[in-house]
Write an enzyme that holds these catalytic residues in place. Structure first.
Site, PDB file in Angstrom:
ATOM      1  N   HIS A 289       0.828  -1.209   0.000  1.00 27.90           N
ATOM      2  CA  HIS A 289       0.000   0.000   0.000  1.00 27.90           C
ATOM      3  C   HIS A 289       0.862   1.259   0.000  1.00 27.90           C
ATOM      4  O   HIS A 289       0.445   2.313  -0.452  1.00 27.90           O
ATOM      5  CB  HIS A 289      -0.907   0.036   1.231  1.00 27.90           C
ATOM      6  CG  HIS A 289      -1.835  -1.123   1.339  1.00 27.90           C
ATOM      7  ND1 HIS A 289      -2.740  -1.451   0.354  1.00 27.90           N
ATOM      8  CD2 HIS A 289      -1.991  -2.050   2.318  1.00 27.90           C
ATOM      9  CE1 HIS A 289      -3.420  -2.521   0.721  1.00 27.90           C
ATOM     10  NE2 HIS A 289      -2.984  -2.914   1.902  1.00 27.90           N
TER      11      HIS A 289
ATOM     12  N   THR B  44      -6.179   7.572   6.553  1.00 26.56           N
ATOM     13  CA  THR B  44      -6.601   7.638   5.148  1.00 26.56           C
ATOM     14  C   THR B  44      -6.682   6.250   4.525  1.00 26.56           C
ATOM     15  O   THR B  44      -6.919   6.121   3.333  1.00 26.56           O
ATOM     16  CB  THR B  44      -5.641   8.511   4.310  1.00 26.56           C
ATOM     17  OG1 THR B  44      -4.368   7.855   4.225  1.00 26.56           O
ATOM     18  CG2 THR B  44      -5.480   9.892   4.915  1.00 26.56           C
TER      19      THR B  44
ATOM     20  N   HIS C 271       2.753   8.849  -0.059  1.00 25.93           N
ATOM     21  CA  HIS C 271       1.667   8.682  -1.028  1.00 25.93           C
ATOM     22  C   HIS C 271       2.012   9.469  -2.287  1.00 25.93           C
ATOM     23  O   HIS C 271       2.501  10.605  -2.199  1.00 25.93           O
ATOM     24  CB  HIS C 271       0.347   9.228  -0.473  1.00 25.93           C
ATOM     25  CG  HIS C 271      -0.113   8.555   0.786  1.00 25.93           C
ATOM     26  ND1 HIS C 271      -0.952   7.467   0.799  1.00 25.93           N
ATOM     27  CD2 HIS C 271       0.174   8.819   2.086  1.00 25.93           C
ATOM     28  CE1 HIS C 271      -1.184   7.095   2.054  1.00 25.93           C
ATOM     29  NE2 HIS C 271      -0.509   7.899   2.855  1.00 25.93           N
TER      30      HIS C 271
HETATM   31 ZN   LIG Z   1      -0.626   8.095   4.848  1.00 25.51          ZN
END
Ligand SMILES: [Zn+2]
Length: 247
Positions: A87, A198, A114
Site C-alpha cells: 500500500h 486515510t 503517497h
Molecule cells: Zn498516509
C-alpha cells in the site's frame, strides 16, 4: 475493557502502518472492487470509511487564523528499516523520537508516502506526500504531513530510497542514519485539522498537522517510489463537513 480499547487502537495504528490486518486478510486497494469507493463495504470494521464525517484526506482551504503554538519536535532517533507493504513504502523509527502538542507526547512510529498527494492545499495536488505517524501512550494518533514538489533531490529521501524495498513484502535495513527531520522542511509552520486514517479502517480522532512549506524531490526519486507500488496510492479527498482548518 481498557485492554480491549487499547488493543483496538493499536490494531488501528498497525493497520495504518500496514503491518497487520486486525480484521483478517480483507483485501483493499486504490482501484477497482477493493478501491476507496468500496472500502466501507469490504468489512464491518471498515464501516467508518463510509459513515465517518471527519474523514481524511481533505482539500485544505478557507483557513481560520488560530495563533497556533509551535509543535515541539524531539526527533533524536533514526529509522531502522524500510518496508513495502503493498500500500505504501514506510520507514520505521527506533523508539525515542516524539512530538509534543496539546500538552501531550506522541511517539514517532513511522513515516510513509503517497503519490500523488492525498491532501490538497487550496485545491493544489502535489506529486508526493509524506505522513509521519505518532501515537500517545493512550493510543491517540497525530500525523505530521509534508508535501513534496519536483525540484532538487532530497538528501533524506535519497538515504531512504538507497534501500528501497522494490516489491510487496520486502523489508530492508537502512544503511544510512535518517532522522525524521531529514524529511521535513526547515519551517515547521502548519495547518491543523481533525481527520482520520486515510486507509481502512479509516478511524477518526486523528490530529493532523500539515506543514505549510513543501520539500523538493527529484523526478527520479518520485519515479523510484512509484516503481515500487502497483498503482497511485492516494485516497480521494473527502467532504470537509463541519470541520475548520486552522493556521
Ligand atoms: Zn498516509
Amino acid at each position: 475493557m481498557k485492554k480491549t480499547i487499547l488493543s483496538t487502537v493499536v490494531a488501528g495504528a498497525l493497520l495504518f502502518s500496514g503491518q497487520a490486518m486486525a480484521s483478517g486478510d480483507v483485501h483493499w486497494s486504490y482501484s477497482g472492487h477493493g478501491g476507496p469507493a468500496h472500502w466501507g463495504d469490504l468489512s464491518s470494521e471498515f464501516s467508518t470509511c463510509k459513515s465517518g464525517v471527519n474523514q481524511s484526506p481533505i482539500n485544505l482551504t478557507g483557513f481560520i487564523e488560530g495563533d497556533l503554538p509551535a509543535i515541539g519536535f524531539s526527533y533524536g532517533t533514526t529509522a531502522t528499516d524500510i518496508v513495502n507493504n503493498g500500500h505504501t513504502v514506510q520507514a520505521n523509527f527506533a523508539k525515542g523520537s516524539s512530538i509534543s502538542v496539546d500538552g501531550m507526547e506522541f511517539d514517532l512510529l513511522q513515516c510513509h508516502f503517497h503519490a500523488p498527494s492525498e491532501n490538497n492545499i487550496d485545491s493544489k495536488s502535489f506529486p508526493m506526500e509524506g505522513h509521519c505517524v505518532h501515537a500517545s501512550k493512550d493510543g491517540k494518533l497525530a500525523v505530521v504531513a509534508v508535501m513534496f514538489d519536483i525540484g532538487d533531490a532530497s538528501k533524506g529521501i535519497a538515504s531512504l530510497w538507497a534501500n528501497m524495498p522494490e516489491h510487496t513484502g520486502d523489508k530492508h535495513t537502512l544503511s544510512a542514519k535518517v532522522k525524521a527531520t531529514d524529511l521535513l522542511p526547515e519551517s515547521k509552520d502548519y495547518y491543523r485539522f481533525n481527520g482520520s486514517l486515510t486507509t481502512p479502517p479509516c478511524t477518526e480522532g486523528v490530529r493532523w498537522f500539515m506543514l505549510k512549506d513543501s520539500v523538493t524531490i527529484s523526478k527520479e526519486q518520485l519515479n523510484a517510489f512509484q516503481g515500487a507500488l502497483h498503482e497511485p496510492n492516494n485516497r480521494p479527498v473527502q467532504p470537509v463537513n463541519a470541520r475548520i482548518v486552522v493556521q
